[in-house]
Write a protein that holds these residues in place. Sequence first.
Motif, short mmCIF file in Angstrom:
data_model
loop_
_atom_site.label_atom_id
_atom_site.label_comp_id
_atom_site.label_asym_id
_atom_site.label_seq_id
_atom_site.Cartn_x
_atom_site.Cartn_y
_atom_site.Cartn_z
N LEU A 73 23.62 -8.22 4.94
CA LEU A 73 23.67 -9.07 3.73
C LEU A 73 22.59 -10.16 3.81
CD1 LEU A 73 25.56 -8.98 1.27
CD2 LEU A 73 26.90 -10.80 2.34
N TRP A 74 22.47 -10.74 5.01
CA TRP A 74 21.46 -11.79 5.23
C TRP A 74 20.06 -11.21 4.98
CZ3 TRP A 74 21.91 -16.98 6.81
CH2 TRP A 74 20.70 -17.62 7.09
N GLN A 75 19.82 -10.05 5.58
CA GLN A 75 18.49 -9.44 5.45
C GLN A 75 18.20 -9.14 3.98
OE1 GLN A 75 16.52 -9.58 7.75
NE2 GLN A 75 14.90 -8.06 7.57
N PHE A 76 19.22 -8.66 3.28
CA PHE A 76 19.05 -8.40 1.85
C PHE A 76 18.74 -9.70 1.11
CE2 PHE A 76 21.03 -8.25 -2.40
CZ PHE A 76 20.26 -7.26 -2.99
N SER A 90 17.28 -12.29 2.24
CA SER A 90 15.91 -12.75 2.55
C SER A 90 14.88 -12.06 1.67
CB SER A 90 15.59 -12.49 4.03
OG SER A 90 15.41 -11.11 4.25
N ARG A 91 15.23 -10.89 1.10
CA ARG A 91 14.29 -10.16 0.24
C ARG A 91 14.36 -10.66 -1.21
NH1 ARG A 91 12.32 -5.34 2.49
NH2 ARG A 91 13.16 -4.98 4.57
N VAL A 92 15.53 -11.13 -1.62
CA VAL A 92 15.69 -11.51 -3.03
C VAL A 92 15.71 -13.02 -3.24
CG1 VAL A 92 16.89 -9.37 -3.63
CG2 VAL A 92 18.21 -11.36 -2.88
N LEU A 93 15.87 -13.79 -2.16
CA LEU A 93 15.95 -15.25 -2.29
C LEU A 93 14.76 -15.87 -1.54
CD1 LEU A 93 19.78 -15.62 -1.68
CD2 LEU A 93 18.60 -16.14 -3.81
N PRO A 94 14.47 -17.16 -1.84
CA PRO A 94 13.32 -17.80 -1.16
C PRO A 94 13.53 -17.77 0.36
CG PRO A 94 14.13 -19.18 -2.94
CD PRO A 94 15.09 -18.05 -2.82
N PRO A 95 12.47 -17.48 1.12
CA PRO A 95 12.61 -17.34 2.58
C PRO A 95 13.01 -18.65 3.27
CG PRO A 95 10.33 -17.06 1.88
CD PRO A 95 11.12 -17.13 0.64
N PHE A 96 12.75 -19.82 2.64
CA PHE A 96 13.16 -21.06 3.31
C PHE A 96 14.69 -21.21 3.28
CE2 PHE A 96 12.61 -22.51 -1.08
CZ PHE A 96 13.70 -23.34 -1.27
N LEU A 97 15.33 -20.41 2.36
CA LEU A 97 16.81 -20.41 2.35
C LEU A 97 17.36 -19.32 3.29
CD1 LEU A 97 17.70 -20.86 -1.43
CD2 LEU A 97 17.83 -22.56 0.38
N PRO A 141 15.56 -16.90 5.76
CA PRO A 141 14.43 -16.28 6.44
C PRO A 141 14.83 -14.91 7.00
CG PRO A 141 15.32 -18.07 7.75
CD PRO A 141 16.03 -18.10 6.45
N PRO A 142 13.93 -13.93 7.01
CA PRO A 142 14.27 -12.61 7.54
C PRO A 142 14.72 -12.69 9.01
CG PRO A 142 12.12 -12.59 6.46
CD PRO A 142 12.54 -14.02 6.53
N LEU A 143 15.51 -11.72 9.39
CA LEU A 143 16.07 -11.73 10.75
C LEU A 143 14.97 -11.72 11.81
CD1 LEU A 143 19.08 -9.25 10.35
CD2 LEU A 143 19.15 -11.75 10.49
N GLN A 144 13.87 -10.99 11.52
CA GLN A 144 12.80 -10.91 12.52
C GLN A 144 12.13 -12.28 12.73
OE1 GLN A 144 12.99 -9.20 9.76
NE2 GLN A 144 11.04 -9.09 8.62
#
Lengths: 275, 256
Positions: free
Chosen positions: A41-44, A46-53, A55-58
């Motif tokens: 869910l988090w990774q998803f 990170s794709r649809v919301l701003p990354p500062f909110l 950030p991708p898991l990597q």
Amino acid sequence: MSFFTLRRPGPALSPNGAAEPVSGGRISWEGIVAILAILALWQFGSRVLPPFLFPPLQVIAATLARNLSDPATLGSIALTYGRIVLWLTVTFVLASALGIGAARSNALDRALLPLIQLKQGVPGVCWAIFAIIWFEDIELRIAFVVVISTLPSFFFQARDGVRAISAELWDMVRALRPSRWQTLEKLVLPALTPAFLTAWRINLGNGARITITAELLAGISGIGHQLRTAQEQFRMDEVMAWTVIIAAFVLLTDFGMSRLEKRLLGWRRQGEDAR
Amino acid sequence: MSAAIRFDDVSKIFATRDNAVVAIEQLSFDVAPGEFVSILGRSGCGKSTAVSLILGLIAPTTGRVEVLGVDPRAPGDGLRNRLACVFQTDRLLPWRSALANVTLPLEIAGVAAAERTERAQLWLDQFGLGDFAAALPHELSGGMRQRVAIARALVGEPEVVLADEAFASLDAITGRELRADFHRTAKAGGRTVLAITHSIDEALDLSDRIIVLGKPGRVLLELDDISSANPTRRGDFRRAITDALEQSPHLAVAAE
């Protein structure tokens, strides 16, 4: 081997009402699925919301790896963990002495109990604010908050543990005419071991949270300070990396306590009380 | 020769919320060194209170208790390792192995580690528990635990041994076996033994002398030369004890 311990359906309550850390068993497959679902869910997000909110898991993993390899950030980790262990140890010694004393002296119990109950009614954040106002020294502020916040559970575990020692065992040992120190060494401290371990398991988690909060509000070093800096810079990857480091400490110490419990409390029959 | 145990006009009154319970009233008796005496009485006659007084766990309300010429309540270690007790329940420390339970009195007396282990092992061997030295109490049967408790009482070679209904919690056969073991080992070396019991058979089997207590703890009857009595005389003793116990009044309650 797993550090995750989710076998029990929910946190148990200790005699003083504090939640015990869950521990002692292996993680269930349902738990693994739930954790993976959150990560997905988090990774998803990170794709649809701003990354500062979100950030991708990597990115979080890279920040975590950097924090665990950079001497400056490792210093912050060591400082916070050191504070937790040091001030919990100080509290343990102080509270155990008071708890044992209160169990054996009604006058001391009557004097201490209202103070401890009064303390329980004051929110933890208030103690942090008191510490900021009263003490200039950062270490003193953190020590004050940790000691005040974790003292009651150590106190109650020691006090109630001594009271739970059967009169028969007291009389048997007294009949051998031991010194006070021998009574403590041969009877009281061994009988209190289960209560002490429970108190440590409760307080390692509490102590970590309280120390971080104290560093966040009143410190200029440690993980709490790093978290505040990350928040001021809107670095969610940093916040998450530090959160993982804190959680890892709690899980690792809980795992260690669980192993210690198995080693020290092997004399207890399954389901039998320690005393 | 001075008495090993002396009760001199001893009374013990326990205060409760509303009144006071007289557990022992003006009790006087002596136990000579080397003697095996049983105190017999119905429940609530103050037998266990007498044990607590002898061990110094409680103080008499009036009168004086002496063990080997020493007030058991007096500070100091004048009676350490000279007086021991086997209780009704084993009272083993559950976190200690059988061996470590037996070494406890020696640790308190400051005996060196190697010596106390050797002595404790010898006592466990005597009670047939040599192979169970490392066993924890919950791994042992009730009879085995009580044997460990007897070994713990005797390991310090005490001059006076108390047995407070030490075999009452065991089944009849185990109790009888253990009674014989206890009699053999406790009497060895001329120890003084005071056994508290409500079993007439046990008292007749073990004792040189029997003191029958009524309620509240007062001497109703004393019988001597038990061990040398022939079966007919033992029958007389049994009848005398039964008669005395049946006439024993109920628990006394003092004025509020």
